[in-house]
Design an enzyme around this catalytic site. Sequence first.
Site, PDB file in Angstrom:
ATOM      1  N   LYS A   1      52.982 -39.120 -35.374  1.00 30.32           N
ATOM      2  CA  LYS A   1      53.051 -38.670 -33.960  1.00 30.32           C
ATOM      3  C   LYS A   1      54.232 -38.025 -33.538  1.00 30.32           C
ATOM      4  CE  LYS A   1      49.574 -42.285 -32.440  1.00 30.32           C
ATOM      5  NZ  LYS A   1      49.814 -43.864 -32.173  1.00 30.32           N
TER       6      LYS A   1
ATOM      7  N   VAL B   1      50.924 -48.827 -38.331  1.00 27.67           N
ATOM      8  CA  VAL B   1      50.650 -49.879 -38.872  1.00 27.67           C
ATOM      9  C   VAL B   1      50.427 -49.982 -40.382  1.00 27.67           C
ATOM     10  CG1 VAL B   1      49.309 -50.218 -36.642  1.00 27.67           C
ATOM     11  CG2 VAL B   1      48.112 -48.933 -38.383  1.00 27.67           C
TER      12      VAL B   1
ATOM     13  N   TYR C   1      55.396 -48.956 -28.726  1.00 28.53           N
ATOM     14  CA  TYR C   1      54.342 -49.776 -27.910  1.00 28.53           C
ATOM     15  C   TYR C   1      54.884 -50.877 -26.968  1.00 28.53           C
ATOM     16  CZ  TYR C   1      51.883 -47.577 -31.986  1.00 28.53           C
ATOM     17  OH  TYR C   1      51.509 -46.991 -32.933  1.00 28.53           O
TER      18      TYR C   1
ATOM     19  N   TYR D   1      43.260 -35.858 -35.351  1.00 25.40           N
ATOM     20  CA  TYR D   1      44.054 -37.142 -35.160  1.00 25.40           C
ATOM     21  C   TYR D   1      43.795 -38.157 -36.312  1.00 25.40           C
ATOM     22  CZ  TYR D   1      45.522 -41.658 -33.514  1.00 25.40           C
ATOM     23  OH  TYR D   1      46.289 -42.510 -33.272  1.00 25.40           O
TER      24      TYR D   1
ATOM     25  N   SER E   1      50.938 -43.749 -37.418  1.00 22.61           N
ATOM     26  CA  SER E   1      51.410 -43.448 -36.371  1.00 22.61           C
ATOM     27  C   SER E   1      52.690 -43.038 -36.271  1.00 22.61           C
ATOM     28  CB  SER E   1      51.798 -44.560 -35.155  1.00 22.61           C
ATOM     29  OG  SER E   1      50.218 -45.033 -34.894  1.00 22.61           O
TER      30      SER E   1
END
Lengths: 307, 307, 307, 307
Positions: free
Chosen positions: B66, B260, B242, B190, B63
């Site tokens: 991103k 992660v 998150y 992605y 992530s």
Amino acid sequence: MDLQKLVEDALSGAEVYRGHGDVASYIPALAAVDPRKMGIAIACKDGSTYRAGDADEPFSVQSISKVFALNLALDHVGAQLWNHVGREPSGSPFNSIVQLEQEKGKPRNPLINAGAIVVSDNIMGHGTADAAVAEILEFLRDRAGDDSIAIDENVAISESQAGFLNRSLAYFVSAFGNLKNPVEEVLSVYFRQCAIAMSCRQLARAALYLAFDGTDPITGDAVTISHRARRINSLMLTCGHYDNSGDFAFRIGLPGKSGVGGGILVIVPGFGAISVWSPGLNAAGTSLAGAVMLENVVERTGWSVFV
Amino acid sequence: MDLQKLVEDALSGAEVYRGHGDVASYIPALAAVDPRKMGIAIACKDGSTYRAGDADEPFSVQSISKVFALNLALDHVGAQLWNHVGREPSGSPFNSIVQLEQEKGKPRNPLINAGAIVVSDNIMGHGTADAAVAEILEFLRDRAGDDSIAIDENVAISESQAGFLNRSLAYFVSAFGNLKNPVEEVLSVYFRQCAIAMSCRQLARAALYLAFDGTDPITGDAVTISHRARRINSLMLTCGHYDNSGDFAFRIGLPGKSGVGGGILVIVPGFGAISVWSPGLNAAGTSLAGAVMLENVVERTGWSVFV
Amino acid sequence: MDLQKLVEDALSGAEVYRGHGDVASYIPALAAVDPRKMGIAIACKDGSTYRAGDADEPFSVQSISKVFALNLALDHVGAQLWNHVGREPSGSPFNSIVQLEQEKGKPRNPLINAGAIVVSDNIMGHGTADAAVAEILEFLRDRAGDDSIAIDENVAISESQAGFLNRSLAYFVSAFGNLKNPVEEVLSVYFRQCAIAMSCRQLARAALYLAFDGTDPITGDAVTISHRARRINSLMLTCGHYDNSGDFAFRIGLPGKSGVGGGILVIVPGFGAISVWSPGLNAAGTSLAGAVMLENVVERTGWSVFV
Amino acid sequence: MDLQKLVEDALSGAEVYRGHGDVASYIPALAAVDPRKMGIAIACKDGSTYRAGDADEPFSVQSISKVFALNLALDHVGAQLWNHVGREPSGSPFNSIVQLEQEKGKPRNPLINAGAIVVSDNIMGHGTADAAVAEILEFLRDRAGDDSIAIDENVAISESQAGFLNRSLAYFVSAFGNLKNPVEEVLSVYFRQCAIAMSCRQLARAALYLAFDGTDPITGDAVTISHRARRINSLMLTCGHYDNSGDFAFRIGLPGKSGVGGGILVIVPGFGAISVWSPGLNAAGTSLAGAVMLENVVERTGWSVFV
């Protein structure tokens, strides 16, 4: 930088939004405020304050009081506070009860209503509601250096009479055993705290210690310990505007807290504190012209915690 | 300040957590990583990089990609991106679909999975998936000054095979008309973007421009415009972890993004960028020993955007 | 009772609603249906069928097929089905994914989309998608005594092409390990099952065994065991109309299942089965004129399971 | 059929569950009840009543009172009641506040707590809380033909003192303007109504009119109009057991209402009414041994509305 010109330009730049937005209508005392009021004040390290518009007129601070109440509760119970309230953005409106059910009566953070009610309970401790209110008021008077700061009793009574949702939230939290004191007493602290009236000048001055790691730069008072001041700023940035917090951080880039009375308090770490006021609110309950004044300020100054 | 000593102390201070936490297990390629790996790198304005532990070993950035993808999408479509994805904290786990239903297929922010899928779609535009992946890879190679950065194809294939939830999110978003390209093509961007492998050194170097208002301080490249860099930092602070974002801001006080794969990237505005890596995760999916290394760093340096 | 007059009066009594409501538009093949169609058929114990309007014109049964598929899945795996799908009303729209997240991929009941996808998987078992579809089709032909019943292949293809939400639901369920077969194969059963075309006459005839404790009163076939037929009726009553189920039970008082093709199937325990059809839907996705025809019938006959 | 043997067999068949389950503990007066109590009574058309076990011992009817209160509110305000409360299954636990927020203070149905509070408000109308309570009590005495039925004042006081969640629900509903009377007065009706004590015999007798289309078959009293009785039965079937309603309909197949005092009332349309009692509850708040007694009865008799 000419700070007097800065506040005047910020005010005139937002002039087109004067009177725009919806004044909070859920209690008569708030609905009666003149929607065309606009004020801005910046308090600096050296004690100087720059003002424009209605910067000396007291207004109902409402949720802005949650910042100072959080400080007091942390002084009372320390990190134990985090057993009773979280520190995550809620992603929900200010009075949402959904997460409270999912998370078994532990509010997401101390800057939403349910969390601030838990904060009130922790300020009370084993004492009375009146003592807790007196403590909050004394703290604000000390910080602002102004003993005239007071509670608007009409607003306080209206808050209590119209406070169905807040009462529902408080009973809900209490149903999970997360209040030490009787619900109605905790609410009497909460409603009176919200009804404190302060001007932009007083608010900016009172919050100055948060821009200087917990120490008031004018009096030299160690108001709170360094990491506590930083963490309050952090909570203001991530959670200070309910489900509009991300957008506020995106646009303004500074820790802040808004109230439905139309006030916004913003911290410029290392520099000072800003308070704006204009009663018309956007859909998320943040002052519309107030946010525009702040955007004008950060655009002109480049102030941001992100650079 | 002795930065070499800083990174070494941060590493040794987190030694007790080596191997703690759970390695991401949803794809075999991630589950196979040695849980005892730990690394840290700090990249500074003058081009110097301070490293300790496994700072030169590439890991799956997941992530963290991103952040850079968001930059590219903003470069492609500008503020129109915000018609397709919001910028509020979600208050929910990284793969939650609940808000997506309530908010009619518009993800809360670009740093949760659904939002990053929308970002992938906007990088693609009218082009191919392969071109979008090549663009992301080239951007990272340019920023890190290292053409060896590559996609771990095993991870990419595993991601796609095990990606039921992400596939569900993508079809859900698409059901509301919020993807311009075919779902499987967007997902192929992605999944490959998540499978990029970089070391702590490469990541910290690549992100340096975010600490300097969009300009790479070493090459002088104007990577992105000033306010875009600030706003990416703002989103990292409010939404980068998150439903653990508030807590991370509270403890670390700097914009960051976790993955992660066990990596965390952190921006120190005006100073530099930090990357840590350790595969064991806490319950919110953030590297456990990695966060401890960062806490050690901020405790020793006082770095925080809130002071 | 003059049943022929009953169906004619029911039709004429709903005449004022002819063409009202919205035809399902999410797939072109459904949107192209003439919104002014209206039909009704009642099938009785002795084999007689009373019809009015377009009772012999096949239409897309859509979700009505879920009733028969449920029967087949229970015949395949028995009570083990309830490990994979619940039997509670959802209180949510037909395609909601929220509960699916809270309840970890176990759909609320077999009559909502996610639940019916799980049912399709259980009919497949270790076999092929084609075999499962053939089994469903054969069951309906047997029960209706009419080998002409077929799948509308245009609708089936459209369903699959436009089925973003159902695809999202299926991948979501699969992410929790609640599908034994590959997602796309299960969906190919589900989409074709929904695309079966039947007339009111065929549907009412096919469902007759549910009114007689599982035994077809005309052929004497023991279609299913007694308590299974009752329980299917029970699920139709509590869950047959998504978040409109309570209202349907309140107004009609009989077990029923609606489909977005505009059909409704209703069981009159001990007497027979009714099917109505009219493509215009109310906000909950139930045929508007169809429900009015059914209200006319129960008002005139006093049929209700609650007396 | 030997009904005396039926009730005795039902009792002995559930003997193995005597004392199982958890007694409601949220108020001391309920927690003090002997968990080994078990009773069953069936009231028939001809006035005969068949009993076994503790069928003559009064217990706290709790939510079973909601059925009769609903009847009274409908008699007062007719279909206007449905402007204030819905008639859909909630799919949620009995005291959930989530849907109440989504649906702006209109409870899902009159058989969950929030809905029953709205029902209490509609029984009050412009009168006093005491008058409303007296009306409910008189209705039950009339229907049971027994003037000894009374409120257990200890339970009523406990309910009010421990009623944080119900108080929260009531203030929440009131915040949306959905209560005509002051919250605390409405709650005083609700808490006292829940605290009515009746035996299985009295409950079965009192509900007999619901099995005969609104007319008491013994006295011939037209208690309520035909379609109203049917619709109350319908609501009991779809909503009578909170998020266990579908399962209850699936297993028992008859309209019913459970209470946390351990009682269950069931209607057998056209035949009579059954009441069982045993204080131990399952996870959904329904009497564990009580439900087994009912399963025994329907298994032996074949009673079901679905055949």
